[in-house]
Structure formats: structure tokens, C-alpha cells
Design a protein around this motif. Structure first.
Motif, PDB file in Angstrom:
ATOM      1  N   GLN A 137      15.525   1.798 -13.632  1.00 23.66           N
ATOM      2  CA  GLN A 137      16.499   0.879 -13.039  1.00 23.66           C
ATOM      3  C   GLN A 137      16.901  -0.173 -14.072  1.00 23.66           C
ATOM      4  O   GLN A 137      16.052  -0.784 -14.716  1.00 23.66           O
ATOM      5  CB  GLN A 137      15.921   0.196 -11.789  1.00 23.66           C
ATOM      6  CG  GLN A 137      15.666   1.138 -10.638  1.00 23.66           C
ATOM      7  CD  GLN A 137      16.952   1.630  -9.959  1.00 23.66           C
ATOM      8  OE1 GLN A 137      18.065   1.457 -10.474  1.00 23.66           O
ATOM      9  NE2 GLN A 137      16.806   2.285  -8.828  1.00 23.66           N
ATOM     10  N   THR A 159      22.622   2.408 -10.365  1.00 23.66           N
ATOM     11  CA  THR A 159      21.929   1.196 -10.830  1.00 23.66           C
ATOM     12  C   THR A 159      21.084   1.438 -12.084  1.00 23.66           C
ATOM     13  O   THR A 159      20.551   0.498 -12.659  1.00 23.66           O
ATOM     14  CB  THR A 159      21.028   0.644  -9.704  1.00 23.66           C
ATOM     15  OG1 THR A 159      20.390   1.740  -9.048  1.00 23.66           O
ATOM     16  CG2 THR A 159      21.837  -0.114  -8.692  1.00 23.66           C
ATOM     17  N   LYS A 216      15.157   6.378   3.540  1.00 24.75           N
ATOM     18  CA  LYS A 216      16.206   7.074   2.785  1.00 24.75           C
ATOM     19  C   LYS A 216      15.693   8.441   2.354  1.00 24.75           C
ATOM     20  O   LYS A 216      14.643   8.556   1.733  1.00 24.75           O
ATOM     21  CB  LYS A 216      16.591   6.267   1.546  1.00 24.75           C
ATOM     22  CG  LYS A 216      17.668   6.950   0.704  1.00 24.75           C
ATOM     23  CD  LYS A 216      18.187   6.042  -0.392  1.00 24.75           C
ATOM     24  CE  LYS A 216      17.540   6.260  -1.711  1.00 24.75           C
ATOM     25  NZ  LYS A 216      17.833   7.535  -2.368  1.00 24.75           N
ATOM     26  N   GLY A 273      12.141   1.975  -3.356  1.00 26.82           N
ATOM     27  CA  GLY A 273      11.354   3.208  -3.428  1.00 26.82           C
ATOM     28  C   GLY A 273      10.002   2.965  -4.060  1.00 26.82           C
ATOM     29  O   GLY A 273       9.036   2.573  -3.396  1.00 26.82           O
ATOM     30  N   ARG A 274       9.945   3.156  -5.378  1.00 22.80           N
ATOM     31  CA  ARG A 274       8.658   3.136  -6.079  1.00 22.80           C
ATOM     32  C   ARG A 274       7.801   1.886  -5.862  1.00 22.80           C
ATOM     33  O   ARG A 274       6.576   2.021  -5.742  1.00 22.80           O
ATOM     34  CB  ARG A 274       8.887   3.421  -7.579  1.00 22.80           C
ATOM     35  CG  ARG A 274       9.220   4.894  -7.818  1.00 22.80           C
ATOM     36  CD  ARG A 274       9.881   5.129  -9.160  1.00 22.80           C
ATOM     37  NE  ARG A 274      11.237   4.597  -9.176  1.00 22.80           N
ATOM     38  CZ  ARG A 274      12.066   4.731 -10.198  1.00 22.80           C
ATOM     39  NH1 ARG A 274      11.681   5.370 -11.275  1.00 22.80           N
ATOM     40  NH2 ARG A 274      13.286   4.232 -10.134  1.00 22.80           N
ATOM     41  N   ASP A 296      11.227   9.259  -2.161  1.00 19.07           N
ATOM     42  CA  ASP A 296      11.451  10.228  -3.246  1.00 19.07           C
ATOM     43  C   ASP A 296      10.134  10.927  -3.574  1.00 19.07           C
ATOM     44  O   ASP A 296       9.562  10.733  -4.648  1.00 19.07           O
ATOM     45  CB  ASP A 296      12.007   9.516  -4.490  1.00 19.07           C
ATOM     46  CG  ASP A 296      13.372   8.910  -4.231  1.00 19.07           C
ATOM     47  OD1 ASP A 296      14.221   9.602  -3.657  1.00 19.07           O
ATOM     48  OD2 ASP A 296      13.571   7.741  -4.586  1.00 19.07           O
ATOM     49  N   SER A 342      12.809   4.288   0.343  1.00 20.90           N
ATOM     50  CA  SER A 342      13.250   5.556  -0.240  1.00 20.90           C
ATOM     51  C   SER A 342      12.070   6.504  -0.443  1.00 20.90           C
ATOM     52  O   SER A 342      11.140   6.193  -1.185  1.00 20.90           O
ATOM     53  CB  SER A 342      13.924   5.247  -1.587  1.00 20.90           C
ATOM     54  OG  SER A 342      14.432   6.426  -2.126  1.00 20.90           O
ATOM     55  N   ARG A 387      13.532  -4.974  -7.281  1.00 23.95           N
ATOM     56  CA  ARG A 387      12.169  -5.077  -7.793  1.00 23.95           C
ATOM     57  C   ARG A 387      11.575  -6.396  -7.312  1.00 23.95           C
ATOM     58  O   ARG A 387      12.104  -7.459  -7.605  1.00 23.95           O
ATOM     59  CB  ARG A 387      12.158  -5.012  -9.347  1.00 23.95           C
ATOM     60  CG  ARG A 387      12.592  -3.640  -9.906  1.00 23.95           C
ATOM     61  CD  ARG A 387      11.574  -2.575  -9.530  1.00 23.95           C
ATOM     62  NE  ARG A 387      11.948  -1.198  -9.878  1.00 23.95           N
ATOM     63  CZ  ARG A 387      12.408  -0.292  -9.013  1.00 23.95           C
ATOM     64  NH1 ARG A 387      12.589  -0.597  -7.732  1.00 23.95           N
ATOM     65  NH2 ARG A 387      12.651   0.940  -9.403  1.00 23.95           N
TER      66      ARG A 387
END
Ligand code: C5P
Length: 245
Positions: free
Chosen positions: A197, A123, A32, A217-218, A10, A8, A186
Motif C-alpha cells: 500500500q 492504492t 469484502k 485487510g492485513r 484475502d 477484507s 493502516r
């Protein structure tokens, strides 16, 4: 496994996105694009990823009157994306119109039909927050996710986005050919990340439970070493897969 990992993006700096995509190279083939990069960069970022032979999940979570969502899906098809998200809570007519728009748009464009995914319950929402938000709903959060997944299936969607915690019951009620895409991932070594999350699992647990794709993502884009983060996640996914194979 790499075809089942969606990273992701972002991010709000396009040169950072390009550097990351370049850096990760062949290790990642699916990205994404959600509200953040799309609002900052528009279709240009999608064209960039396509030029680099990447697959795209366009996660704009459409939620509007049926006609508006159908026209937005038409636009998404023109960008040649692979997955499109819409909110299941928009209701049956909205979902059905989106399915029709994707089918007719894809046949006009002549390309492969993108898969349409329904967002169930985000989520970041836990049971307590869910009760606050929809106080008078008789269903629990998990029951609401199942209800929305069944709604999506009955309207003809290809699958849903849901937390990894709900993979098994969704698989049971919607069958093996229904796509389940799970954010809220995670990695085992990330400890408890201080973020938003709430319903999380590790990559291995999500694959073992039956997710078709995981979205991360992160834990990758903010990692000191994103390549090492991707490789560790792919390994965890592989181990989860081996446990069921
Ligand atoms: O950084 P992180 O791994 O939490 O990113 C997860 C991504 O998945 C975010 O872009 C978020 O918008 C998206 N997402 C989610 N929960 C959903 C649907 C999408 O976290 N139900």
C-alpha cells in the motif's frame, strides 16, 4: 462505527476464514470478498457469510466490454451482495451499462439494489509508478482520481473506491451523497507496514476526512489478536468521527 468497517478476507484457507468470522462475531458486520477468496471458493463463501447475516462488498473490479460487465453485475445481484466494484477506467459506456444492469436486475430479484462503486486508481500506485505507467497523461495522479470519480458520478454510480488521500477533493466535486470507500488504511500503531500500500492513512484520519466506509485487510487478518485489532480500529474511527461531530 462498526457498520462502516469492511474487513477484507484475502485468505486462501476457508476454515481460517470461517474461524476468523466466527471469532470476530458481532464486532464486524461487513466483509469484502475480492479476487483471492472468490477464485478459491466461489459463491459458496458469499452464501456462508450471508447465512451469518453479514453484509458483502464483492470486490471483483470488473473491467471488460460493456455487455460482459453488465452480465457479470447481473450475476452479482443473484448472490445478494451489498456493494459491487467495477473499474472506472473501463469508460463511460461500460459504467452506464453496469448501472442499468444493476437497476433492472435488482427490480427483478425484488431485493435491495446493491450499490455500484467505481475503482479509481489502486492504492498501491504512487505518483512515480503512475507516471511510469501512463507517461503521456497530463493529469497528476490526484487529478486522475478526480477525473475518474466525476466520470463514475456522471454515469450514475453510487460512489467510488479511492485512497484516503483523495477523500476531501472527491467529496468536494461529487457531493455528500456520493459514497467514498477507502482501502489503504493502516492503524496508528501499526508503524510502517512492509507491504504494497502506497497512499495510506489511519482509520481516524480517513473517517475525519469523510470516508463512508474503510476497508482493512492485513492489519486485522494477520494480527496476532484480530479482536484487539478490530476494537482498536473501531476506537480510532470513533475518535475521528468525534472530531467532526
Ligand atoms: O490488506 P489491506 O488492508 O492492504 O487490504 C486492502 C484491500 O483493499 C485489498 O483486498 C485490496 O485488493 C483492496 N483494494 C485496494 N485498493 C483499491 C481497491 C481495493 O487496496 N483501490
Amino acid at each position: 462505527m462498526k457498520g462502516r468497517l469492511i474487513v477484507s478476507l484475502d485468505m486462501t484457507d476457508s476454515s481460517q476464514i470461517k474461524a476468523l468470522v466466527d471469532n470476530l462475531g458481532e464486532r464486524v458486520i461487513y466483509y469484502k470478498i475480492g479476487a483471492v477468496p472468490f477464485t478459491f471458493f466461489g459463491p459458496e463463501i458469499i452464501a456462508y457469510l450471508k447465512k451469518h447475516d453479514k453484509k458483502i462488498m464483492l470486490d471483483l473490479k470488473y473491467h471488460d466490454i460493456p455487455n460482459t460487465v453488465a452480465r457479470a453485475c447481473d450475476g452479482a445481484i443473484r448472490m445478494d451482495v451489498d456493494l459491487i466494484t467495477i473499474h472506472t477506467s473501463g469508460g463511460f459506456s461500460m459504467l452506464e451499462e453496469a448501472v442499468k444492469a444493476v437497476l433492472s436486475g435488482a427490480s427483478k430479484e425484488g431485493g435491495e439494489k446493491p450499490k455500484l462503486l467505481g475503482i479509481t486508481v489502486l492504492t498501491s500506485i504512487d505518483e512515480a509508478y503512475f507516471n511510469d505507467l501512463f507517461g503521456n497523461v497530463e493529469r497528476t495522479l490526484a487529478e486522475q482520481v478526480i477525473f475518474l470519480a466525476q466520470l463514475a458520478r456522471s454515469a450514475g454510480l453510487d460512489g467510488v473506491v479511492a485512497s484516503p488521500k483523495e477523500i476531501i477533493p472527491i467529496r468536494q466535486c461529487c457531493g455528500d451523497d456520493f459514497l467514498i470507500v477507502t482501502p489503504g488504511i493502516r492503524p496508528a500503531d501499526s508503524g510502517v507496514m512492509d507491504d504494497d500500500q502506497a497512499r495510506v492513512m489511519t482509520p481516524g484520519q480517513a473517517i475525519k476526512a469523510g470516508a463512508n466506509y474503510i476497508v482493512v485487510g492485513r492489519p486485522i487478518v494477520k494480527a496476532a489478536d484480530p479482536i484487539a485489532a478490530v476494537e482498536a480500529i473501531l476506537k480510532e474511527m470513533e475518535n475521528g468521527y468525534r472530531e467532526i461531530a
